[in-house]
Enzyme design. Structure first.
Site, PDB file in Angstrom:
ATOM      1  N   THR A  96      10.296  10.864  35.900  1.00  0.00           N
ATOM      2  CA  THR A  96      11.456  10.099  35.427  1.00  0.00           C
ATOM      3  C   THR A  96      11.545   8.820  36.248  1.00  0.00           C
ATOM      4  OG1 THR A  96      12.645  12.134  34.901  1.00  0.00           O
ATOM      5  CG2 THR A  96      13.936  10.103  35.027  1.00  0.00           C
ATOM      6  N   LYS A 171      15.190   9.220  28.433  1.00  0.00           N
ATOM      7  CA  LYS A 171      15.364  10.180  29.534  1.00  0.00           C
ATOM      8  C   LYS A 171      16.573   9.805  30.395  1.00  0.00           C
ATOM      9  CE  LYS A 171      14.765  13.308  32.576  1.00  0.00           C
ATOM     10  NZ  LYS A 171      15.369  14.601  32.307  1.00  0.00           N
ATOM     11  N   LYS A 239      19.171   9.559  41.693  1.00  0.00           N
ATOM     12  CA  LYS A 239      18.201   8.514  41.320  1.00  0.00           C
ATOM     13  C   LYS A 239      18.330   8.177  39.832  1.00  0.00           C
ATOM     14  CE  LYS A 239      14.390  10.156  40.149  1.00  0.00           C
ATOM     15  NZ  LYS A 239      13.668  10.654  38.970  1.00  0.00           N
TER      16      LYS A 239
HETATM   17  P1  NAP Z   1       9.942  17.475  43.618  1.00  0.00           P
HETATM   18  O1  NAP Z   1       9.854  18.961  43.673  1.00  0.00           O
HETATM   19  O2  NAP Z   1      10.752  16.757  44.642  1.00  0.00           O
HETATM   20  O3  NAP Z   1       8.444  16.899  43.596  1.00  0.00           O
HETATM   21  C1  NAP Z   1       8.200  15.533  43.759  1.00  0.00           C
HETATM   22  C2  NAP Z   1       6.713  15.273  43.779  1.00  0.00           C
HETATM   23  O4  NAP Z   1       6.511  13.869  44.062  1.00  0.00           O
HETATM   24  C3  NAP Z   1       5.955  16.043  44.868  1.00  0.00           C
HETATM   25  O5  NAP Z   1       4.664  16.357  44.396  1.00  0.00           O
HETATM   26  C4  NAP Z   1       5.909  15.018  45.994  1.00  0.00           C
HETATM   27  O6  NAP Z   1       4.857  15.244  46.900  1.00  0.00           O
HETATM   28  C5  NAP Z   1       5.642  13.756  45.209  1.00  0.00           C
HETATM   29  N1  NAP Z   1       5.943  12.542  45.963  1.00  0.00           N
HETATM   30  C6  NAP Z   1       7.146  12.076  46.349  1.00  0.00           C
HETATM   31  N2  NAP Z   1       7.026  10.909  46.997  1.00  0.00           N
HETATM   32  C7  NAP Z   1       5.699  10.630  47.036  1.00  0.00           C
HETATM   33  C8  NAP Z   1       4.938   9.556  47.546  1.00  0.00           C
HETATM   34  N3  NAP Z   1       5.512   8.504  48.164  1.00  0.00           N
HETATM   35  N4  NAP Z   1       3.588   9.592  47.417  1.00  0.00           N
HETATM   36  C9  NAP Z   1       3.006  10.639  46.773  1.00  0.00           C
HETATM   37  N5  NAP Z   1       3.672  11.685  46.254  1.00  0.00           N
HETATM   38  C10 NAP Z   1       5.013  11.678  46.380  1.00  0.00           C
HETATM   39  O7  NAP Z   1      10.548  16.969  42.234  1.00  0.00           O
HETATM   40  P2  NAP Z   1      10.535  17.648  40.782  1.00  0.00           P
HETATM   41  O8  NAP Z   1      11.800  18.388  40.585  1.00  0.00           O
HETATM   42  O9  NAP Z   1       9.233  18.297  40.536  1.00  0.00           O
HETATM   43  O10 NAP Z   1      10.688  16.326  39.886  1.00  0.00           O
HETATM   44  C11 NAP Z   1       9.585  15.484  39.583  1.00  0.00           C
HETATM   45  C12 NAP Z   1      10.053  14.440  38.563  1.00  0.00           C
HETATM   46  O11 NAP Z   1      10.530  15.119  37.392  1.00  0.00           O
HETATM   47  C13 NAP Z   1      11.216  13.565  39.048  1.00  0.00           C
HETATM   48  O12 NAP Z   1      11.057  12.278  38.509  1.00  0.00           O
HETATM   49  C14 NAP Z   1      12.441  14.252  38.445  1.00  0.00           C
HETATM   50  O13 NAP Z   1      13.509  13.345  38.267  1.00  0.00           O
HETATM   51  C15 NAP Z   1      11.872  14.723  37.116  1.00  0.00           C
HETATM   52  N6  NAP Z   1      12.525  15.890  36.521  1.00  0.00           N
HETATM   53  C16 NAP Z   1      12.868  16.965  37.289  1.00  0.00           C
HETATM   54  C17 NAP Z   1      13.485  18.060  36.678  1.00  0.00           C
HETATM   55  C18 NAP Z   1      13.920  19.264  37.472  1.00  0.00           C
HETATM   56  O14 NAP Z   1      14.748  20.029  36.940  1.00  0.00           O
HETATM   57  N7  NAP Z   1      13.427  19.495  38.683  1.00  0.00           N
HETATM   58  C19 NAP Z   1      13.728  18.053  35.299  1.00  0.00           C
HETATM   59  C20 NAP Z   1      13.318  16.954  34.540  1.00  0.00           C
HETATM   60  C21 NAP Z   1      12.719  15.873  35.166  1.00  0.00           C
HETATM   61  P3  NAP Z   1       5.087  16.130  48.232  1.00  0.00           P
HETATM   62  O15 NAP Z   1       4.894  17.559  47.809  1.00  0.00           O
HETATM   63  O16 NAP Z   1       4.071  15.643  49.177  1.00  0.00           O
HETATM   64  O17 NAP Z   1       6.505  15.850  48.700  1.00  0.00           O
END
Ligand code: NAP
Length: 303
Positions: A96, A171, A239
């Site tokens: 997102t 989104k 965010k």
């Molecule tokens: P998350 O668990 O916080 O995972 C974030 C990912 O991004 C991890 O693989 C993290 O790597 C990586 N990352 C962050 N900063 C980075 C950087 N500077 N360089 C390289 N890798 C980096 O988040 P998530 O819940 O999976 O969400 C991922 C996306 O989906 C977001 O945009 C979120 O808004 C969207 N989303 C989430 C949900 C939900 O319910 N969780 C639903 C719909 C959409 P590390 O493991 O090294 O930290």
């Protein structure tokens, strides 16, 4: 079977990648924090040393990163995704992010000769595990058609919205509504509690009427039990509200309800609740003052 790649194995990316692997596709993966790749490696994925290596090995690479800063670093940095792309390949970014960053990434990917699709998702950890996300795609139509069979392993519904930026916009609209709903819900629970009403009875009353919805039904019992283990981290909800407000401002809309919700999420983030589920904003709304070392949360919040 197709040669696929996956970058970003967080709460969402790990189960989405697993669904591609379980279907029998060859999968190359990379995650910044290497430990997080181990469960997928054990299930048969090939772990690469960087994003460019994944894109070089795969025909289509899927991406699920936290925010625009992460996306820029992973796509454009040294050894980044673009260094491994080229003619005939595709990159499908499901993070997102805002429309402007997505357009910038589309230009960088297309400059390599590859095709670009933005495909952010609606749905949380459990739908990611179950392969029942809603996928909001826009960009290169032939890549959308080619990647369709793989997107269907991750989602129950997909829509194609046209030019790059339109999926990102859809989104942000959806999550802006969700953030406003959660703060309204949290205020209702707080007011009921202060009024001497049993919040769990409020859940029953809401569930029986026109305001019934899966989010209140799913999150409500966990909020009442003070359980905030992250399905959708609060920092990501803030965010999304921030990006929606910027989009509104660009388009001449003030979005006052979203602005108020954003202020509540900022207070929650700054109070040390950033990594809990986004429903933890309810702790702020009921007047708690959690310190940085007091994240609270006793268990799974559900989805
Ligand atoms: P998350 O668990 O916080 O995972 C974030 C990912 O991004 C991890 O693989 C993290 O790597 C990586 N990352 C962050 N900063 C980075 C950087 N500077 N360089 C390289 N890798 C980096 O988040 P998530 O819940 O999976 O969400 C991922 C996306 O989906 C977001 O945009 C979120 O808004 C969207 N989303 C989430 C949900 C939900 O319910 N969780 C639903 C719909 C959409 P590390 O493991 O090294 O930290």
């Amino acid at each position: 079977m197709a040669k696929l790649g996956f970058l970003g194995l967080g709460i969402m990316g790990a189960p989405m990648a697993r669904n591609l692997l379980t279907a029998g596709h060859s999968l190359h993966v990379w995650n910044r924090t290497a430990d997080r790749s181990a469960p997928l490696a054990a299930a048969g994925a090939a772990v690469c040393g960087g994003p460019g290596e994944v894109c070089a090995a795969a025909d289509i690479t899927f991406v699920m990163l936290s925010d625009p800063v992460a996306v820029r670093a992973v796509h454009l940095g040294p050894g980044g995704a673009c260094s491994g792309l080229g003619g005939g390949k595709g990159l499908v970014d499901m993070s997102t992010i805002d429309p402007a960053t997505s357009r910038e990434m589309a230009a960088a990917v297309r400059a390599t000769g590859a095709r670009y699709l933005e495909a952010p998702v609606s749905g949380s950890k459990k739908p990611a595990e179950d392969g029942t996300l809603v996928i909001l795609a826009a960009g290169d139509r032939d890549l959308y058609d080619e990647a369709g069979a793989y997107l269907d392993l991750m989602g129950k519904l997909r829509v194609f919205l046209g030019e790059v930026g339109q999926g990102a916009r859809m989104k942000l609209v959806v999550n802006m509504v969700m953030g406003g709903m959660m703060t309204a819900f949290g205020e209702g629970l707080a007011l009921a509690d202060r009024s001497g009403l049993d919040p769990s009875v409020l859940l029953d009353v809401l569930a029986a009427g026109a305001l019934a919805n899966p989010m209140f039904a799913g999150k409500g019992p966990a909020i009442c039990a003070d359980r905030f283990a992250p399905a959708f981290p609060l920092k990501h909800m803030q965010k999304d509200l921030r990006l929606a407000l910027v989009l509104g401002d660009e388009l001449g809309l003030g979005l006052p309800t979203a602005a108020a919700a954003n202020a509540a999420f900022i207070r929650a983030r700054d109070a040390g609740l950033a990594d809990l589920d986004f429903s933890a904003v309810c702790r702020i709304l009921r007047g708690e003052r959690p310190g940085g070392n007091d994240p609270g949360g006793k268990g799974p919040a559900g989805n």
